[in-house]
Enzyme design. Sequence first.
Site, PDB file in Angstrom:
ATOM      1  N   PRO A  86      -2.991  -2.150   4.638  1.00 54.34           N
ATOM      2  CA  PRO A  86      -2.047  -2.448   5.259  1.00 54.34           C
ATOM      3  C   PRO A  86      -1.410  -4.094   5.603  1.00 54.34           C
ATOM      4  O   PRO A  86      -0.344  -4.225   5.726  1.00 54.34           O
ATOM      5  CB  PRO A  86      -2.009  -1.754   6.508  1.00 54.34           C
ATOM      6  CG  PRO A  86      -2.972  -0.708   6.104  1.00 54.34           C
ATOM      7  CD  PRO A  86      -3.977  -1.486   5.085  1.00 54.34           C
ATOM      8  N   GLU A 113     -11.319   3.015   8.711  1.00 52.53           N
ATOM      9  CA  GLU A 113     -10.749   1.925   9.308  1.00 52.53           C
ATOM     10  C   GLU A 113     -10.708   0.779   8.579  1.00 52.53           C
ATOM     11  O   GLU A 113     -10.392  -0.374   9.104  1.00 52.53           O
ATOM     12  CB  GLU A 113     -11.279   1.494  10.836  1.00 52.53           C
ATOM     13  CG  GLU A 113     -11.484   2.388  11.856  1.00 52.53           C
ATOM     14  CD  GLU A 113      -9.820   2.896  12.382  1.00 52.53           C
ATOM     15  OE1 GLU A 113      -9.119   1.903  12.437  1.00 52.53           O
ATOM     16  OE2 GLU A 113      -9.370   4.127  12.278  1.00 52.53           O
ATOM     17  N   ARG A 151       3.499  -1.663 -16.469  1.00 55.59           N
ATOM     18  CA  ARG A 151       4.889  -1.639 -17.339  1.00 55.59           C
ATOM     19  C   ARG A 151       5.151  -3.186 -17.834  1.00 55.59           C
ATOM     20  O   ARG A 151       6.027  -3.176 -18.873  1.00 55.59           O
ATOM     21  CB  ARG A 151       5.965  -1.502 -16.288  1.00 55.59           C
ATOM     22  CG  ARG A 151       5.894  -0.080 -15.723  1.00 55.59           C
ATOM     23  CD  ARG A 151       6.799   0.036 -14.580  1.00 55.59           C
ATOM     24  NE  ARG A 151       8.067  -0.301 -14.992  1.00 55.59           N
ATOM     25  CZ  ARG A 151       9.003   0.641 -15.307  1.00 55.59           C
ATOM     26  NH1 ARG A 151       8.858   1.759 -15.923  1.00 55.59           N
ATOM     27  NH2 ARG A 151      10.316   0.038 -15.692  1.00 55.59           N
TER      28      ARG A 151
END
Length: 230
Positions: A86, A113, A151
């Site tokens: 994150p 964690e 892609r």
Amino acid sequence: MRFDLITLFPRMAEGYLQESMLGQATKKGLLEIGVHDLRDWSQNKHKTADDRPFGGGAGMLLSPEPLFHSIEEIATPGAEVIYLCPDGEQLNTPLVKELAQKEHLVLVSGHYEGIDQRVRDALVTREVSIGDYVLTNGTLPACVLIDCVARYVPGVLGEEKSLTQDSFHDTFLGFPQFTRPAEYRGMKVPEVLLSGDHAKIAAWRREQSYLKTKERRPDLLENSDTEGHQ
């Protein structure tokens, strides 16, 4: 291009990576994708790969030993080792294009964690987040990154023109698209798309992209050249 994903949950990724565009590209030999169970490198009899953090606190951390062994075994010289977390840099189109120039990406999925900081300091070359939220582990974010980057590998999409019509390719969001029938439940396709006038169609699409971006993501317009759309 080669991708290797190290995770505690290989089955979460295997189904996704074997389907649709990624599965076809792998069968054609355009991509190589390996999914590895971190527990295979555990040195204890219970095959655990986590432990309690020093200093206390909630949750568990992935241990350094299996991570060091797995990354050192899998990573080729010059490989980009990416930890999905994150607090990493935001995944966006410029970053995806940069990563697509690499020959080998090793993706590390955290859990609980996170992972021992020594792994991040010694082996991880890039830390990436797919958004400002927290998931149970980094396996799905790793699949998202693989999908985005793949892609841009030549031949994977089949029709390379699709890339230039994607949202974010040139800052603006994508334009509305329609297919047959020309009228459905009283809703008609814009006449310009049926005109056959490619110049007018291109102009309409540019305008629609700008208007959608202005409405939904005005922040994208701050650093873009919007001349001709005012």
